[in-house]
Design a protein around this motif. Structure first.
Motif, PDB file in Angstrom:
ATOM      1  N   PHE A  71     -27.098 -72.288  47.279  1.00 19.79           N
ATOM      2  CA  PHE A  71     -26.382 -73.394  47.921  1.00 19.79           C
ATOM      3  C   PHE A  71     -25.987 -73.022  49.344  1.00 19.79           C
ATOM      4  N   VAL A  72     -25.404 -71.849  49.516  1.00 17.88           N
ATOM      5  CA  VAL A  72     -24.967 -71.420  50.847  1.00 17.88           C
ATOM      6  C   VAL A  72     -26.165 -71.188  51.754  1.00 17.88           C
ATOM      7  N   ALA A  73     -27.245 -70.594  51.220  1.00 12.59           N
ATOM      8  CA  ALA A  73     -28.421 -70.311  52.036  1.00 12.59           C
ATOM      9  C   ALA A  73     -29.104 -71.591  52.497  1.00 12.59           C
ATOM     10  N   HIS A  74     -29.191 -72.594  51.620  1.00 11.97           N
ATOM     11  CA  HIS A  74     -29.891 -73.830  51.961  1.00 11.97           C
ATOM     12  C   HIS A  74     -29.070 -74.720  52.895  1.00 11.97           C
ATOM     13  N   LEU A  75     -27.771 -74.783  52.691  1.00 16.03           N
ATOM     14  CA  LEU A  75     -26.946 -75.649  53.532  1.00 16.03           C
ATOM     15  C   LEU A  75     -26.492 -74.964  54.810  1.00 16.03           C
ATOM     16  N   GLY A  76     -26.284 -73.671  54.756  1.00 17.38           N
ATOM     17  CA  GLY A  76     -25.745 -72.943  55.898  1.00 17.38           C
ATOM     18  C   GLY A  76     -24.228 -72.931  55.872  1.00 17.38           C
ATOM     19  N   VAL A  77     -23.643 -71.875  56.424  1.00 14.19           N
ATOM     20  CA  VAL A  77     -22.190 -71.697  56.400  1.00 14.19           C
ATOM     21  C   VAL A  77     -21.483 -72.844  57.107  1.00 14.19           C
ATOM     22  N   GLU A  78     -22.024 -73.306  58.241  1.00 14.00           N
ATOM     23  CA  GLU A  78     -21.346 -74.346  59.026  1.00 14.00           C
ATOM     24  C   GLU A  78     -21.175 -75.623  58.219  1.00 14.00           C
ATOM     25  N   LEU A  79     -22.229 -76.067  57.535  1.00 16.12           N
ATOM     26  CA  LEU A  79     -22.141 -77.296  56.750  1.00 16.12           C
ATOM     27  C   LEU A  79     -21.210 -77.122  55.560  1.00 16.12           C
ATOM     28  N   VAL A  80     -21.282 -75.969  54.895  1.00 17.73           N
ATOM     29  CA  VAL A  80     -20.407 -75.731  53.744  1.00 17.73           C
ATOM     30  C   VAL A  80     -18.942 -75.766  54.177  1.00 17.73           C
ATOM     31  N   GLU A  81     -18.650 -75.200  55.341  1.00 21.59           N
ATOM     32  CA  GLU A  81     -17.269 -75.198  55.824  1.00 21.59           C
ATOM     33  C   GLU A  81     -16.752 -76.612  56.080  1.00 21.59           C
ATOM     34  N   LYS A  82     -17.655 -77.543  56.419  1.00 22.38           N
ATOM     35  CA  LYS A  82     -17.248 -78.915  56.754  1.00 22.38           C
ATOM     36  C   LYS A  82     -17.283 -79.866  55.563  1.00 22.38           C
ATOM     37  N   MET A  83     -17.845 -79.442  54.434  1.00 26.64           N
ATOM     38  CA  MET A  83     -18.009 -80.356  53.303  1.00 26.64           C
ATOM     39  C   MET A  83     -16.664 -80.867  52.795  1.00 26.64           C
ATOM     40  N   LYS A  84     -16.661 -82.136  52.399  1.00 29.27           N
ATOM     41  CA  LYS A  84     -15.433 -82.793  51.948  1.00 29.27           C
ATOM     42  C   LYS A  84     -15.212 -82.654  50.443  1.00 29.27           C
ATOM     43  N   VAL A  85     -16.259 -82.375  49.719  1.00 29.58           N
ATOM     44  CA  VAL A  85     -16.132 -82.230  48.266  1.00 29.58           C
ATOM     45  C   VAL A  85     -15.358 -80.947  47.972  1.00 29.58           C
ATOM     46  N   PRO A  86     -14.400 -80.981  47.034  1.00 27.56           N
ATOM     47  CA  PRO A  86     -13.672 -79.758  46.677  1.00 27.56           C
ATOM     48  C   PRO A  86     -14.616 -78.620  46.302  1.00 27.56           C
ATOM     49  N   TYR A  87     -14.316 -77.444  46.830  1.00 23.37           N
ATOM     50  CA  TYR A  87     -15.178 -76.259  46.727  1.00 23.37           C
ATOM     51  C   TYR A  87     -14.401 -75.170  46.008  1.00 23.37           C
ATOM     52  N   PHE A  88     -14.946 -74.648  44.920  1.00 23.62           N
ATOM     53  CA  PHE A  88     -14.248 -73.607  44.168  1.00 23.62           C
ATOM     54  C   PHE A  88     -14.328 -72.284  44.927  1.00 23.62           C
ATOM     55  N   GLY A  89     -13.169 -71.792  45.359  1.00 25.79           N
ATOM     56  CA  GLY A  89     -13.125 -70.548  46.105  1.00 25.79           C
ATOM     57  C   GLY A  89     -12.546 -70.756  47.491  1.00 25.79           C
ATOM     58  N   ASN A  90     -12.560 -69.706  48.265  1.00 27.64           N
ATOM     59  CA  ASN A  90     -12.015 -69.715  49.619  1.00 27.64           C
ATOM     60  C   ASN A  90     -13.165 -69.758  50.624  1.00 27.64           C
ATOM     61  N   LYS A  91     -13.330 -70.883  51.324  1.00 26.51           N
ATOM     62  CA  LYS A  91     -14.432 -71.014  52.285  1.00 26.51           C
ATOM     63  C   LYS A  91     -14.349 -70.002  53.422  1.00 26.51           C
ATOM     64  N   LYS A  92     -13.151 -69.524  53.729  1.00 29.43           N
ATOM     65  CA  LYS A  92     -13.008 -68.566  54.827  1.00 29.43           C
ATOM     66  C   LYS A  92     -13.766 -67.274  54.549  1.00 29.43           C
ATOM     67  N   VAL A  93     -14.004 -66.992  53.280  1.00 28.33           N
ATOM     68  CA  VAL A  93     -14.722 -65.772  52.899  1.00 28.33           C
ATOM     69  C   VAL A  93     -16.173 -65.809  53.383  1.00 28.33           C
ATOM     70  N   LEU A  94     -16.742 -67.019  53.528  1.00 31.92           N
ATOM     71  CA  LEU A  94     -18.159 -67.152  53.851  1.00 31.92           C
ATOM     72  C   LEU A  94     -18.531 -66.432  55.145  1.00 31.92           C
ATOM     73  N   ARG A  95     -17.702 -66.577  56.172  1.00 33.25           N
ATOM     74  CA  ARG A  95     -17.984 -65.912  57.455  1.00 33.25           C
ATOM     75  C   ARG A  95     -17.989 -64.395  57.298  1.00 33.25           C
ATOM     76  N   TRP A  96     -17.050 -63.893  56.499  1.00 39.12           N
ATOM     77  CA  TRP A  96     -16.942 -62.442  56.307  1.00 39.12           C
ATOM     78  C   TRP A  96     -18.100 -61.915  55.479  1.00 39.12           C
ATOM     79  N   GLU A  97     -18.601 -62.730  54.570  1.00 40.78           N
ATOM     80  CA  GLU A  97     -19.713 -62.294  53.718  1.00 40.78           C
ATOM     81  C   GLU A  97     -21.040 -62.360  54.463  1.00 40.78           C
ATOM     82  N   SER A  98     -21.239 -63.384  55.300  1.00 42.05           N
ATOM     83  CA  SER A  98     -22.545 -63.626  55.911  1.00 42.05           C
ATOM     84  C   SER A  98     -22.785 -62.810  57.170  1.00 42.05           C
ATOM     85  N   ASP A  99     -21.732 -62.284  57.780  1.00 36.80           N
ATOM     86  CA  ASP A  99     -21.860 -61.447  58.968  1.00 36.80           C
ATOM     87  C   ASP A  99     -21.635 -59.998  58.538  1.00 36.80           C
TER      88      ASP A  99
END
Length: 333
Positions: A71-99
């Motif tokens: 899901f993250v690979a196909h949509l990209g971090v930027e789109l996931v961060e902007k999504m309006k649907v409730p997301y299980f977990g902390n989106k802020k982690v994505l930047r730390w994981e992907s870099d």
């Protein structure tokens, strides 16, 4: 009525089965070609939406999205961060994981044993593994033994021609050891860390080369690749479990200080050396496909639960507890 949704790939079968076991209706979304996998061959999806990310339909269905590597690979971090649907977990982690540079800062703060990182390929003085940033299932990884070997393979595999192109890769010391991938779950509702299962990856073509005699390997001049094909369960030597659990606890504590917390499933990816030292080379801050062999639970979940408990089901139970306690906002962003 809250429904559990996830992208139709990676660990979706496990996530949706676990959600149904906890009494939720389920939603899969993705390519139309795989619809029958989730609705006929393995009927775990009550709804299938033929779209990469059908936001309006997911909002209408009152869905909570469970992130996966696909899901993250196909949509990209930027789109996931902007999504309006409730997301299980902390989106802020994505930047730390992907870099990988931020990821290393995180793991260093957790005081984990890490491999050396080479900032300059010309400093390579031993075997290294080169990894592009982001979750790519091992694609694009390669080994190098010296600067000349690095530059030749970097150009051939990744199109890297000079040092200006190095910002999207990390060059790590190749640590000799047994690959071990412990899967954790941190409950923000209960404030507890759980060890769910452990696996190792089955990778192509690095795991196939061992079937070829050494003399023929040299004659074939094969380039090693690390694309993940599947996962193999591991039961770790019991005396090593406390090392794994303490590493997980420190990772959660460091995340709380750096980006406001890590909750739900995550995986520390590393090796145990001959000296029985756990060396961590990266983190996946979400459910990993290595949990898929444990849809009926693992030896570790059976020690804690008297029922089958996959990581997918544990996610659904956390959401269920949050709803019952009127604390859903604590586990979704």
């Amino acid at each position: 009525m809250v429904r559990i949704a996830t992208y139709a790939s990676h660990s979706a079968l496990q996530i949706l089965k676990g959600a149904k076991d906890e009494g939720f209706e389920t939603v899969a979304f993705g390519k139309s070609r795989v619809k029958l996998l989730y609705t006929k061959y393995f009927p775990v999806a009550d709804y299938f939406l033929e779209d990469t990310y059908p936001e309006n339909d997911l909002l209408r269905l009152d869905a909570v999205v469970i992130p996966t590597g696909s899901f993250v690979a196909h949509l990209g971090v930027e789109l996931v961060e902007k999504m309006k649907v409730p997301y299980f977990g902390n989106k802020k982690v994505l930047r730390w994981e992907s870099d990988r540079n931020l990821e290393r800062k995180w793991l260093e703060k957790a005081k984990l044993r890490l491999p050396r990182v080479y900032d300059d390929p010309d400093d390579i003085d031993g075997p290294v593994i080169v990894k592009p940033h982001g979750a790519k299932g091992g694609r694009g990884y390669f080994l190098a033994k010296n600067p000349e070997d690095f530059w030749e393979k970097a150009g051939r595999f990744l199109g890297i021609k000079d040092k200006e192109d190095l910002k999207n890769v990390q060059i790590q010391e190749y640590v000799i050891g047994i690959p071990v991938y412990p899967h954790y779950f941190y409950s923000r509702i209960k404030g507890e860390l759980e060890l769910m299962s452990i696996d190792r990856r089955y990778e192509s073509n690095v795991d196939a080369i061992g079937r070829i005699p050494a003399r023929e390997q040299l004659d074939l001049d094969i380039d090693i690749t690390y694309t993940v094909i599947g996962n193999i369960p591991i039961v770790l030597r019991e005396s090593l479990l406390i090392d794994v659990l303490e590493a997980g606890e420190r990772t959660v504590k460091a995340a709380e200080e750096l980006m406001g917390g890590l909750w739900g499933p995550f995986c520390l990816e590393g090796v145990f050396t001959p000296e029985m030292e756990f060396v961590v080379f990266e983190i996946s801050a979400r459910i990993v496909a290595g949990t898929n062999p444990f849809i009926h639970g693992s030896p570790y979940t059976w020690l804690k639960y008297n029922e089958p408990m996959s990581t997918g089901r544990r996610i659904a139970r956390e959401i269920k507890m949050a709803i019952e306690n009127d604390e859903l906002e604590k586990v979704v962003t």
